[in-house]
Design a protein around this motif. Structure first.
Motif, PDB file in Angstrom:
ATOM      1  N   ALA A 190     -14.209   3.029   7.467  1.00 50.77           N
ATOM      2  CA  ALA A 190     -14.670   4.377   7.819  1.00 50.77           C
ATOM      3  C   ALA A 190     -16.178   4.488   7.575  1.00 50.77           C
ATOM      4  CB  ALA A 190     -13.920   5.418   7.000  1.00 50.77           C
ATOM      5  N   ASP A 191     -16.631   3.955   6.443  1.00 55.86           N
ATOM      6  CA  ASP A 191     -18.052   4.007   6.115  1.00 55.86           C
ATOM      7  C   ASP A 191     -18.874   3.267   7.183  1.00 55.86           C
ATOM      8  OD1 ASP A 191     -20.296   4.490   4.213  1.00 55.86           O
ATOM      9  OD2 ASP A 191     -20.297   2.309   4.133  1.00 55.86           O
ATOM     10  N   HIS A 229       1.210   7.285   4.349  1.00 61.83           N
ATOM     11  CA  HIS A 229       0.082   7.992   3.723  1.00 61.83           C
ATOM     12  C   HIS A 229      -0.819   8.451   4.862  1.00 61.83           C
ATOM     13  CE1 HIS A 229       0.194   5.243  -0.137  1.00 61.83           C
ATOM     14  NE2 HIS A 229       1.405   5.571   0.269  1.00 61.83           N
ATOM     15  N   ALA A 263     -11.628   2.832   3.514  1.00 63.38           N
ATOM     16  CA  ALA A 263     -12.910   3.447   3.152  1.00 63.38           C
ATOM     17  C   ALA A 263     -14.065   2.584   3.666  1.00 63.38           C
ATOM     18  CB  ALA A 263     -13.015   3.631   1.646  1.00 63.38           C
ATOM     19  N   THR A 289      -8.564  -0.190  -0.165  1.00 62.49           N
ATOM     20  CA  THR A 289     -10.025  -0.056  -0.164  1.00 62.49           C
ATOM     21  C   THR A 289     -10.597  -0.356   1.233  1.00 62.49           C
ATOM     22  OG1 THR A 289     -10.277  -2.379  -0.803  1.00 62.49           O
ATOM     23  CG2 THR A 289     -10.215  -0.761  -2.588  1.00 62.49           C
ATOM     24  N   ILE A 335       0.843  -1.205   0.000  1.00 65.16           N
ATOM     25  CA  ILE A 335       0.000   0.000   0.000  1.00 65.16           C
ATOM     26  C   ILE A 335       0.878   1.255   0.000  1.00 65.16           C
ATOM     27  CG2 ILE A 335      -1.568   1.368   1.441  1.00 65.16           C
ATOM     28  CD1 ILE A 335      -2.886  -1.313   2.242  1.00 65.16           C
ATOM     29  N   ILE A 336       1.875   1.262   0.864  1.00 63.12           N
ATOM     30  CA  ILE A 336       2.766   2.421   1.004  1.00 63.12           C
ATOM     31  C   ILE A 336       3.477   2.740  -0.312  1.00 63.12           C
ATOM     32  CG2 ILE A 336       5.035   3.000   1.976  1.00 63.12           C
ATOM     33  CD1 ILE A 336       2.848   3.821   3.736  1.00 63.12           C
ATOM     34  N   SER A 349      -4.771  10.454   5.415  1.00 57.90           N
ATOM     35  CA  SER A 349      -5.963  11.140   4.892  1.00 57.90           C
ATOM     36  C   SER A 349      -6.528  12.000   6.004  1.00 57.90           C
ATOM     37  CB  SER A 349      -7.009  10.128   4.425  1.00 57.90           C
ATOM     38  OG  SER A 349      -6.454   9.273   3.446  1.00 57.90           O
ATOM     39  N   LEU A 377     -17.344   9.143  14.160  1.00 53.98           N
ATOM     40  CA  LEU A 377     -16.700   9.960  13.139  1.00 53.98           C
ATOM     41  C   LEU A 377     -15.215   9.605  12.979  1.00 53.98           C
ATOM     42  CD1 LEU A 377     -17.566  12.197  11.224  1.00 53.98           C
ATOM     43  CD2 LEU A 377     -16.520  13.831  12.804  1.00 53.98           C
ATOM     44  N   PRO A 378     -14.779   9.223  11.766  1.00 55.22           N
ATOM     45  CA  PRO A 378     -13.346   9.000  11.532  1.00 55.22           C
ATOM     46  C   PRO A 378     -12.612  10.343  11.540  1.00 55.22           C
ATOM     47  CG  PRO A 378     -14.710   7.927   9.852  1.00 55.22           C
ATOM     48  CD  PRO A 378     -15.594   8.866  10.596  1.00 55.22           C
ATOM     49  N   VAL A 379     -11.462  10.399  12.203  1.00 55.12           N
ATOM     50  CA  VAL A 379     -10.687  11.642  12.243  1.00 55.12           C
ATOM     51  C   VAL A 379      -9.433  11.556  11.385  1.00 55.12           C
ATOM     52  CG1 VAL A 379     -11.529  12.453  14.455  1.00 55.12           C
ATOM     53  CG2 VAL A 379      -9.589  10.881  14.389  1.00 55.12           C
ATOM     54  N   GLU A 380      -9.026  10.359  11.019  1.00 47.25           N
ATOM     55  CA  GLU A 380      -7.809  10.212  10.226  1.00 47.25           C
ATOM     56  C   GLU A 380      -7.715   8.801   9.680  1.00 47.25           C
ATOM     57  OE1 GLU A 380      -3.155  11.450  10.795  1.00 47.25           O
ATOM     58  OE2 GLU A 380      -4.096  10.345  12.416  1.00 47.25           O
ATOM     59  N   HIS A 381      -7.130   8.683   8.459  1.00 49.54           N
ATOM     60  CA  HIS A 381      -6.669   7.385   7.964  1.00 49.54           C
ATOM     61  C   HIS A 381      -5.148   7.470   7.868  1.00 49.54           C
ATOM     62  CE1 HIS A 381     -10.573   6.732   5.343  1.00 49.54           C
ATOM     63  NE2 HIS A 381     -10.843   7.252   6.509  1.00 49.54           N
ATOM     64  N   ARG A 382      -4.485   6.403   8.220  1.00 50.87           N
ATOM     65  CA  ARG A 382      -3.038   6.346   8.005  1.00 50.87           C
ATOM     66  C   ARG A 382      -2.682   5.016   7.375  1.00 50.87           C
ATOM     67  NH1 ARG A 382       0.224   8.442  13.275  1.00 50.87           N
ATOM     68  NH2 ARG A 382       1.967   8.381  11.808  1.00 50.87           N
ATOM     69  N   SER A 383      -1.693   5.019   6.480  1.00 48.53           N
ATOM     70  CA  SER A 383      -1.134   3.775   5.946  1.00 48.53           C
ATOM     71  C   SER A 383       0.321   3.710   6.359  1.00 48.53           C
ATOM     72  CB  SER A 383      -1.249   3.738   4.416  1.00 48.53           C
ATOM     73  OG  SER A 383      -2.604   3.886   4.027  1.00 48.53           O
ATOM     74  N   ILE A 442     -12.365  10.617   4.178  1.00 51.59           N
ATOM     75  CA  ILE A 442     -12.340  10.288   5.617  1.00 51.59           C
ATOM     76  C   ILE A 442     -13.581   9.490   6.020  1.00 51.59           C
ATOM     77  CG2 ILE A 442     -12.754  11.412   7.847  1.00 51.59           C
ATOM     78  CD1 ILE A 442      -9.878  11.186   7.221  1.00 51.59           C
ATOM     79  N   THR A 443     -14.735   9.840   5.429  1.00 51.15           N
ATOM     80  CA  THR A 443     -15.969   9.145   5.813  1.00 51.15           C
ATOM     81  C   THR A 443     -16.194   7.883   4.971  1.00 51.15           C
ATOM     82  OG1 THR A 443     -17.226  10.501   4.262  1.00 51.15           O
ATOM     83  CG2 THR A 443     -17.089  11.283   6.535  1.00 51.15           C
ATOM     84  N   ARG A 476      -5.389   9.961  19.757  1.00 54.51           N
ATOM     85  CA  ARG A 476      -6.336  10.782  19.012  1.00 54.51           C
ATOM     86  C   ARG A 476      -7.757  10.276  19.106  1.00 54.51           C
ATOM     87  NH1 ARG A 476      -5.479  13.104  13.625  1.00 54.51           N
ATOM     88  NH2 ARG A 476      -7.033  14.378  14.667  1.00 54.51           N
TER      89      ARG A 476
END
Lengths: 438, 438
Positions: free
Chosen positions: A32-33, B45, A29, A26, A18-19, B47, A41-47, B19-20, A65
């Motif tokens: 988060a959905d 990464h 997402a 995928t 992924i990096i 988001s 509520l999602p506040v951040e995605h990190r890979s 994010i969502t 966080r």
């Protein structure tokens, strides 16, 4: 430990693939959905790459966080799978073998006729206080652990990377353990629309689409389908939020009529197939397809829906002209007008109707590219035929934009849209569709 | 400021829709892949939602981790587009109108017959020291700024969110400005493998997969195909790095033989189709398919490759039993053994071979689920037949794991793997494939 409220979530995906951009993430997402649906509520995605220290730092930072951290990937049998070790380090616990998980792994291996190796057994390791989450579809179990980091309680969920294993595990094992804050709601509803241009849709919806409106209404165009997103978020009861979303939906329905073919989750193209299959089943009618440039994609779209066999008989991938002829397309039409022509689209649709015994037959022939275009028939030229028992066959010409994949996918959606409006009893040539040129 | 070496990069995507989980972030993978090709290693990464403070924090944190930060999204005209303001805050600079950018925006609007509004003009704002990057395909220009944060120099690139605008801007404006460390290289090569389980592959590769090895070798399993990633990075010339990767590849080839069916970029399933088509073209042979549970997916996989018409004739989606019979499957077999049986897989493959006139025919019949399973034929049971001119037809039984989509995709990959090993002149029943049970 007292139960914990998950007011926020950090979503982490792991893996060098992924990096380095070799695999599109995928899972984040999807997760988060799922959290948004639950009201979190999602506040951040990190890979994060497959490096123990990077994973440990990311897990700790995420815990500072949000009280909920959901991680995908890194649970497999290879040395690059380090999520278990990272979680153990964050918890300052040793890894122990989980007996039930070990048994489940060995059952799967037995069914696959493969031996239980030390490498496979490693997947049954868990931090001492963690719980293994059963994996119905693969060897790697998930993990759940409740940590206390700088005095704050945090729930960690670790899920396997393959989406086919992650998604059912999220539904079965994570969703029931989510604790959204009471008294607030996030409700999102999707309306799927076909046969209207985006600008026309915006003006029909009027002030519903104002950015400062509540609920917030957004429009996404993808492959000939518009998806209107209605989102209501805040200190409402679920009922109150739902009522506001219902109001917005009925206003949209009033403006868009049959163009609004489905309401609810899922990609628009998939929802269009479901709507078509529903209309066919209601009326006890059946469908067959004849595919040239789409080579099976239309049938695949349709049979992607469980139960499609109730209305879909099957079809023919007449990729080579010999296949078109053996189906029953007039060789003279192929010689005179070429495989990409209204005459051949008609011939394919009518031959498919007769051969399959279906009530409806959709036929697609075109130039998906990148090669094969000419001045008179550029790449993106596609003819779609719709044949029906005891009614004249209808054909349309399209000039699709985009790459090979786009042209093929847009051909499938346009074919389904032609059938949809016919089943809705619109005049056979109406409405004119996006990219239609004849 | 002295020129800067980009030895690492942090990739950031912005937007509530990401994010969502309403939109899958494809930009970060594209950007990361471009950086790796240039010899720059992505370390993370992230988001981030459309919130000024969250963006500023993320930009600063990224700058502390890498001398190169590439951001997508948040450059549009709406109130949710905050990347410009966040960058200005990180630089401690005011925003000024860029004359050239303003002119370019108004040109586009004139061409679209729309007025220049204050909202549109906002897109021409840049931090005083920043450079606007021209957008050939949309109104929002990109931004490049050189910042000095805690004494360390950092290059920020901000690109528009729509991939159709981001990709050309990355190629034209960012790639020429990338400064990978001189005398160091990152070479990544993918090896695609079928017919070996992940754990077996790891043990065959032995110490090649050690985490502290150089080159670094990682394995990803997806739908029955393993992708081995060989990455060499460090103080090597490109030639030296390539030589090390070549060595690792030939060691892997020696261990894996024909199981290694392709080397290079792209998804494994797509590479398997390309390999098959190459082998068929070399030997002047043709292929047809007969699909029941895959409903067209196998044909779609194959015709996804431009030029597949040279070896692929087409096929039959015999979803309903009536379609199987009209193709030429013995109705007695359907009655006696059921549609999901070796006899019917054989009948489908042989009928397809005769009808199409192809040299090879693959037939797939099974239970993709979620409904339709029985004790003797659970969901995931799939029979695959491989018919060949003047040779006995070969069938195998599989029990695939995963959801409907997985079962269908794994059926396609397994069918292609059966043909692949046959074209490689392996004994028809060898090797045993993942999920094969008979």
């Amino acid at each position: 430990m007292a139960d914990l409220v998950h007011h926020r979530v950090v979503v982490i995906s792991t893996g060098d693939e992924i990096i380095t951009g070799q695999l599109i993430d995928t899972n984040s997402a999807y997760i988060a959905d799922g959290c948004v649906r639950a009201g979190i509520l999602p506040v951040e995605h990190r890979s994060i790459p497959d490096e123990l220290s990077a994973l440990v730092d990311a897990f700790r930072a995420a815990a500072s966080r949000a009280p909920l951290v959901i991680i995908s990937g890194g649970l497999g049998p290879t040395d690059g799978d380090l999520t278990r070790q990272a979680l153990a380090e964050v918890l300052s616990e040793e890894l122990v073998i989980d007996g039930a998980a070990r048994a489940a792994i060995s059952d799967i291996l037995v069914r696959r006729g493969r031996p239980m190796t030390a490498r496979q057994e490693r997947q049954a390791l868990r931090p001492r206080s963690a719980t293994c989450l059963p994996n119905q579809l693969g060897t790697a179990p998930g993990l759940h652990a409740r940590a206390s980091i700088n005095g704050a309680a945090v729930d960690f969920f670790c899920l396997p990377g393959p989406p086919g294993e992650l998604r059912p595990m999220f539904e079965r094992e994570v969703e029931p353990r989510l604790r959204p804050p009471p008294g607030t709601s996030i409700i999102t509803r999707l309306l799927h629309i076909v046969g209207v241009a985006e600008a026309d849709c915006v003006s029909r919806l009027g002030d519903l689409t104002r950015r400062d409106g509540s609920p917030l209404v957004g429009i996404t165009a993808s492959g000939g389908i518009l998806t209107v997103r209605i989102r209501c978020e805040g200190a409402f009861s679920r009922e109150a939020a739902n009522a506001l979303v219902d109001q917005a939906e009925s206003r949209a329905r009033a403006e868009l009529g049959d163009h609004l073919f489905a309401s609810g989750d899922g990609p628009g193209a998939r929802r269009l197939v479901q709507t078509l299959l529903g209309l066919l089943k209601e009326s006890g009618q059946t469908l067959a397809v004849v595919e040239s440039c789409t080579g099976g994609m239309l049938g695949q779209f349709i049979t992607d829906i469980p139960g499609s066999s109730a209305a879909f008989l099957g079809g023919y991938q007449t990729y080579a002209n010999t296949m078109k002829e053996s189906l029953g397309v007039d060789p003279a039409d192929l010689r005179t007008f070429g495989a990409v022509s209204p005459q051949v689209a008609r011939g394919m649709a009518e031959a498919g109707l007769v051969r399959s015994g279906a009530d409806w037959c959709l036929a697609v022939t075109g130039i998906a590219g990148p090669e094969g275009g000419t001045d008179t028939k550029p790449v993106g030229t596609v003819h779609i035929g719709l044949a029906r028992r005891s009614a004249p066959t209808h054909t349309r010409r399209f000039l699709f934009t985009g790459d090979r994949q786009d042209v093929r996918a847009r051909s499938c959606v346009s074919a389904m849209a032609m059938l949809y409006f016919a089943l809705r009893h619109h005049p056979i040539a109406e409405p004119r569709l996006l990219w239609q040129v004849g």
